[in-house]
Design a protein around this motif. Structure first.
Motif, mmCIF file in Angstrom:
data_model
loop_
_atom_site.group_PDB
_atom_site.id
_atom_site.type_symbol
_atom_site.label_atom_id
_atom_site.label_comp_id
_atom_site.label_asym_id
_atom_site.label_seq_id
_atom_site.Cartn_x
_atom_site.Cartn_y
_atom_site.Cartn_z
ATOM 1 N N MET A 42 51.221 80.746 40.580
ATOM 2 C CA MET A 42 51.185 81.705 41.680
ATOM 3 C C MET A 42 52.366 82.679 41.594
ATOM 4 O O MET A 42 52.221 83.877 41.802
ATOM 5 C CB MET A 42 51.249 80.926 42.996
ATOM 6 C CG MET A 42 50.286 81.398 44.021
ATOM 7 S SD MET A 42 49.883 80.031 45.151
ATOM 8 C CE MET A 42 51.445 79.765 45.957
ATOM 9 N N ILE A 43 53.537 82.124 41.294
ATOM 10 C CA ILE A 43 54.733 82.955 41.194
ATOM 11 C C ILE A 43 54.640 83.876 39.969
ATOM 12 O O ILE A 43 55.020 85.048 40.013
ATOM 13 C CB ILE A 43 55.993 82.055 41.122
ATOM 14 C CG1 ILE A 43 56.251 81.397 42.478
ATOM 15 C CG2 ILE A 43 57.220 82.842 40.668
ATOM 16 C CD1 ILE A 43 56.618 82.360 43.580
ATOM 17 N N GLN A 48 51.959 85.100 38.668
ATOM 18 C CA GLN A 48 51.006 86.164 39.035
ATOM 19 C C GLN A 48 51.708 87.310 39.765
ATOM 20 O O GLN A 48 51.515 88.475 39.445
ATOM 21 C CB GLN A 48 49.927 85.542 39.930
ATOM 22 C CG GLN A 48 48.994 86.522 40.631
ATOM 23 C CD GLN A 48 47.712 86.738 39.861
ATOM 24 O OE1 GLN A 48 47.537 86.235 38.767
ATOM 25 N NE2 GLN A 48 46.822 87.504 40.433
ATOM 26 N N SER A 49 52.553 86.980 40.737
ATOM 27 C CA SER A 49 53.203 88.049 41.496
ATOM 28 C C SER A 49 54.418 88.620 40.758
ATOM 29 O O SER A 49 54.855 89.722 41.031
ATOM 30 C CB SER A 49 53.588 87.579 42.899
ATOM 31 O OG SER A 49 54.633 86.642 42.834
ATOM 32 N N ALA A 50 54.952 87.885 39.795
ATOM 33 C CA ALA A 50 56.165 88.348 39.099
ATOM 34 C C ALA A 50 55.844 89.336 37.981
ATOM 35 O O ALA A 50 56.541 90.342 37.814
ATOM 36 C CB ALA A 50 56.949 87.173 38.534
ATOM 37 N N ASP A 51 54.821 89.052 37.176
ATOM 38 C CA ASP A 51 54.479 90.005 36.098
ATOM 39 C C ASP A 51 53.052 89.828 35.556
ATOM 40 O O ASP A 51 52.769 90.242 34.434
ATOM 41 C CB ASP A 51 55.506 89.926 34.944
ATOM 42 C CG ASP A 51 55.523 88.578 34.227
ATOM 43 O OD1 ASP A 51 54.716 87.700 34.579
ATOM 44 O OD2 ASP A 51 56.350 88.408 33.305
ATOM 45 N N LEU A 52 52.198 89.221 36.368
ATOM 46 C CA LEU A 52 50.777 89.000 36.047
ATOM 47 C C LEU A 52 50.567 87.999 34.918
ATOM 48 O O LEU A 52 49.861 87.025 35.069
ATOM 49 C CB LEU A 52 50.033 90.304 35.714
ATOM 50 C CG LEU A 52 50.026 91.408 36.774
ATOM 51 C CD1 LEU A 52 49.192 92.599 36.276
ATOM 52 C CD2 LEU A 52 49.497 90.938 38.115
#
Lengths: 394, 394
Positions: B260-261, B263-267
């Motif tokens: 999940m992290i 995904q939001s950090a750099d896909l």
């Protein structure tokens, strides 16, 4: 297990859309859901030559650690390109290479946001940015928009009455999800307001070069007199996304913070990837490549919009994007696009329901359509299927 | 400018060491300061073939967006390798590909740490990890160590009396900065304690395969009965760092948070980079490549330690690393290694003063030496110069 996670993890939920996109991966589904570029346009043959050249000319350096800031020839090429395309006045020292512009979004949250701080954004706004910011626990205030993007009178009203606004996040060109673009007058007015309140602006610009008609508009960064605008750029849409190479352009005082955060986040972006993108720009013509992409996407947009006009039920509102990847549809307010989506999946056509693009919820009667990733034939076919389902609802 | 940064930015200062490393970049400086692998060992020719194959066999996929979790064949190859080398029992579903293991460190801070939470670490510990965690505002408690790594009685004492311990960060194999390794007995005792207190363990293992003598020791992850150990791996030291490819191996419940992290950090990490590393492992023999690296580093370690023994002033303590990249020197307590470093730079030899590796400060009489990045000739020459300076101080 007694493992305790940080409180911030409660702000983050597994993305509904990510789950939904998995359902659209079957080959029989005509998907307007993702935001993927057209892979048939990727310069595969050219990249073979580029890869060999990079390894022959400096293989040891390409495979080694390198500076956090990024590969200087790439930073220079980006600065030049920005100045030419978007009227900015930056040098390579204003550029940090990031792992896609998504990383620039995450870093921005980390650099500017304490828990409870306010982020302003367009209503609706890019879901991936909202998710990145959420890890830092801000409150979102959505600035109302019309067909020309953010409404400046509304922005001023909010700034007059709101404390702790730490950052304004905007996509002035072919916005994700709406496809809308701010006219020049509105950009000027925006920068007047920003200069008055002195709040950092995150200008997210992955699609600006993909303008199908007319001239590229000057970026906010080009009008930035006080060093308040942080420009996020990306090669994902004008070249290809697989390298995960984007950049942050900002004044040096602010960029220094991004470099520090980059250092602790992942040291640097792929050395070999950076050198390959720089080499492509050196030996090939990225402008010509962008023209090719625009020609294909323009046709797809035309075809999608024409088919929508012919097939959709009367009276639906949707945007006519002058570039980029998306159009945005508004249904009558009593219809939930998630219900439409469920029915569409049964008919092997997919889109993204709009509700998730509103950080504070609501507007479930909207959805986003992507036209860059499907062939012309599938676009026509898919819009027809979609129109048929819509007629059942309306 | 009225721009206000987040409070966390005050925890972060531009790294002293980063500034120092810039001074060591001149070609005339013999630098034992960095932690760089030997570039002459990088498989440059092989990577040409690999790059072509990846683009020929799936160019469009290699240049496109891909799943956040990572490229499945690479995740499978990593799981197999971990099980073979480190006695673990993981599958590809336990693996998330990250942009170097540095990214796994940053994500761990983000996932586990509220401001004021306690992180336990070895004293001293890896500076890059400490900096990554600092962005989340924890308190560090340093667990005392001896020549065999963390002292388990001390760990137990701390756990008995400390609240809010959210994470224990350790490097049991050829630790950075000390080069020390925990014996098997100590690993077993550690896991007993951990199972009792049920606290997540970050096992950072970038060097474990680089053992010059004897057998690779079982990892903590191999002894993990309750799913508490999060293993961070990397291709940077056993292959090359330029791709920025590392991984997190954890049980599924915990890995879901990392995904999940991510995904939001750099896909996602570079699609093409992941495919190239996987292809190298498929068509070449990574084991044979690691043997080549070990042969070179073993010689360099021997030479450095022999020269230190012959040239250093009497009575200095330093570690004899059985693998990895570093040795660690302790000076008499009245000498500040930063002063020694200043004098060394005048003589064109460099190392990293040890003070920064202690999160709560102190122990300025220590320093770290790297032997992987300099030729044998420069190692002998550099250690002699260093010894000469040391004799001026002692």
């Amino acid at each position: 297990m007694a493992v305790k996670f940080a409180d911030r993890m409660e702000n983050l939920k597994a993305s509904e859309i990510r789950e939904l996109l998995k359902l659209t991966e079957k080959p029989e589904v005509i998907s307007f859901a993702g935001g993927l570029p057209a892979p048939e346009l990727f310069p595969v043959e050219e990249m073979k030559e580029v890869a060999i050249k990079v390894l022959e000319e400096g293989g040891k350096q390409a495979l080694q650690y390198a500076a956090t800031e990024g590969f200087i020839p790439l930073r220079k090429a980006i600065a030049n390109r920005m100045n030419t395309k978007f009227n900015t006045d930056v040098t390579y020292e204003n550029i940090l290479i990031t792992s896609g512009s998504q990383q620039g979004l995450d870093f921005s949250g980390k650099i500017f946001l304490n828990e409870g701080d306010v982020v302003l954004c367009e209503s609706p706004s890019y879901l991936g940015a909202l998710n990145a910011f959420k890890a830092y626990g801000p409150k979102f205030i959505e600035v109302p928009t019309d067909e020309n993007g953010m409404i400046m009178e509304e922005l001023e009203k909010i700034l007059e009455t709101t404390e702790n606004v730490k950052m304004i996040y905007v996509i002035p060109d072919f916005q994700n999800p709406t496809g809308r673009t701010w006219p020049v007058e509105r950009r000027k007015k925006f920068m007047e307001i920003i200069n008055k309140y002195e709040i950092p602006v995150l200008e997210d610009n992955p699609y600006g070069e993909l303008r199908f008609e007319g001239e590229i508009l000057p970026s906010l960064k080009a009008m930035d007199e006080k060093g308040l605008v942080i420009f996020l750029g990306s090669f994902s849409k004008i070249f290809c996304p697989g390298f995960r190479i984007g950049w942050v352009a900002a004044n040096k005082e602010i960029l220094e913070k991004y470099i520090m955060i980059k250092q602790s986040a992942d040291l640097q972006t792929s050395t070999v990837g950076q050198r390959e993108v720089a080499k492509f720009m050196e030996i090939y013509d990225l402008d010509a490549h962008v023209e090719k992409i625009k020609d294909v996407y323009r046709k797809r947009r035309n075809l999608m919009l024409e088919t929508m006009k012919a097939e959709f039920p009367e009276g639906l509102k949707y945007t006519y994007p002058e570039g980029g990847l998306f159009t945005w549809v508004e249904l009558p307010s009593n219809i939930d696009a998630k219900d439409v989506m469920a029915k569409c999946l049964e008919n092997n056509v997919a889109f993204v329901p709009g509700g998730s693009f509103f950080p504070n919820g609501g507007k479930d009667n909207t959805f986003r359509l992507n036209y860059s990733n499907m062939t012309e034939e599938r676009i026509v076919d898919g819009v027809k299927r979609l129109a048929k389902v819509l007629k059942e609802f309306i």
